[in-house]
Design a protein around this motif. Structure first.
Motif: not given
Length: 387
Positions: A237-238, A243
């Motif tokens: 997700a990073y 993000y």
């Protein structure tokens, strides 16, 4: 003495230049990259005033060439993401000359040129054999996949980076220490609209941006964000577009122009962002009863917080060259370098407090005051002028 240098990055190129042509030394250097491949290497970096002092004292011609290829690094300021100034350090107040800012590719070009005639490229170090009389025979793999060697050597100098094959073969696999921080780096090739002109850091909580302009109109942006635990990998997700930059934007205020500019670049160039984790590896100066000496990241992978990775590689190289030229060996190099490197490593970890658990605002303000300024002065000026 016949010497093989494994890796011609910062440390390898400089120690080769220190020893080339000196009475009693025959030097050969080997690098896994093809000639000229450094033109695409890395992004940008800052090199501390202590490295420039070491070059000025021991390789003044290289000092001048590196200086000419770079921009000066004279200030270090720290702001909040909203633009509040927390610290502003004049490096000339704690150093004898400025540091530098440049692209990795330019640093490699300037350092490798004087030893190009000594270097065999496309030579990947594979194995090590013990030869007669205590000599060592490194085995390489060429671009055609065939193994080859260049005979026996009295001394090997390992400058092949944090994941050193020479260190692994002679001392085993290195187990790094992780700190629970994800690191990113990005080169912005066209940064003519960059709203800052020196080395700065910007904090939004423990998320930090670090950036500075480079020669030729480019800029370097480095980010750091906390991970769920010290040993955690970077979550997928990073890496998702948008993000990471969102972590640097304050929730209760508008971002300052510098942070807004950097976040826009991070959003526009997600595929060009390189990821790593904050880490260090144990210090090891030599193996094989002193017949193998390790320099730079091969010896002492350290956190990049104070920009001392390449800087300590410069110190390693010129001081190792000076010791060998004076008739010393591995024990003398270790006695000279290891206490200094351990101190620099401890200071670099301590200076990472604002990315870890310490209050970023209070911790950043402390960096503009004593006793931190005196520690910076010791860092930037303590280079012996003779061996």
């Amino acid at each position: 003495m016949r010497i093989a240098i494994i890796g011609t990055g910062v440390a390898g190129s400089l120690v080769a230049e220190m020893l080339a042509g000196q009475p009693g030394f025959s030097v050969r250097a080997f690098d896994r990259l093809a000639a000229g491949e450094e033109s695409e290497a890395g992004t940008g970096l800052n090199v501390g005033p202590n490295a420039m002092k070491a070059l000025r004292l021991y390789l003044p011609e290289r000092h001048d060439a590196v200086r000419a290829a770079s921009l000066p690094w004279t200030r270090w300021f720290i702001d909040t993401a909203a633009g509040e100034r927390l610290a502003d350090i004049d490096l000339l107040g704690v150093a004898e000359e400025p540091g530098i800012r440049l692209r990795w590719s330019e640093l490699y070009r300037v350092l490798r040129a004087p030893v190009a005639h000594l270097t065999r490229h496309s030579a990947r170090f594979e194995a090590l054999e013990e030869a007669a009389g205590g000599k060592l025979r490194p085995i390489f793999r060429g671009p055609d996949g065939e193994l080859f060697d260049d005979g026996d050597f009295d001394l090997l100098i390992g400058c092949d980076g944090r994941y050193s094959r020479l260190r692994e073969i002679t001392d085993g696999t290195v187990t790094p220490r992780f700190f629970g921080v994800a690191l990113t780096r990005l080169l912005v090739p066209d940064a003519r609209d960059c709203p800052f002109d020196e080395y700065g850091q910007w904090f939004n909580g423990h998320a930090r941006l670090l950036a500075f302009p480079l020669p030729g109109g480019a800029a370097y942006i480095a980010g750091s964000v906390p991970l769920p635990s010290p040993d955690a990998e970077v979550p997928a997700a990073y890496r998702a577009p948008g993000y990471q930059p969102a972590l640097y934007e304050p929730a209760d205020a508008a971002p300052c122009p510098a942070v807004a500019w950097m976040c826009a670049k991070l959003r526009a160039m997600p595929e060009q962002i390189h990821w790593a984790r904050l880490q260090e590896s144990p210090l090891l100066r030599h193996t094989m009863q002193g017949r193998v000496i390790l320099l730079g990241d091969a010896a002492q992978g350290m956190v990049p917080t104070l920009g001392q990775g390449a800087t300590q590689a410069v110190e390693d190289a010129v001081l190792t060259g000076a010791v060998l030229r004076a008739g010393g060996g591995a024990a003398r190099i270790a006695a000279l370098r290891d206490p200094r490197v351990e101190w620099v490593r401890r200071l670099s970890v301590a200076a990472s407090d604002t990315m870890l658990r310490a209050d970023p605002v209070a911790g950043s303000r402390a960096k503009g005051k004593e006793p931190f300024l005196s520690m910076l002065k010791q860092l930037y000026t303590y280079i012996p002028d003779s061996i």
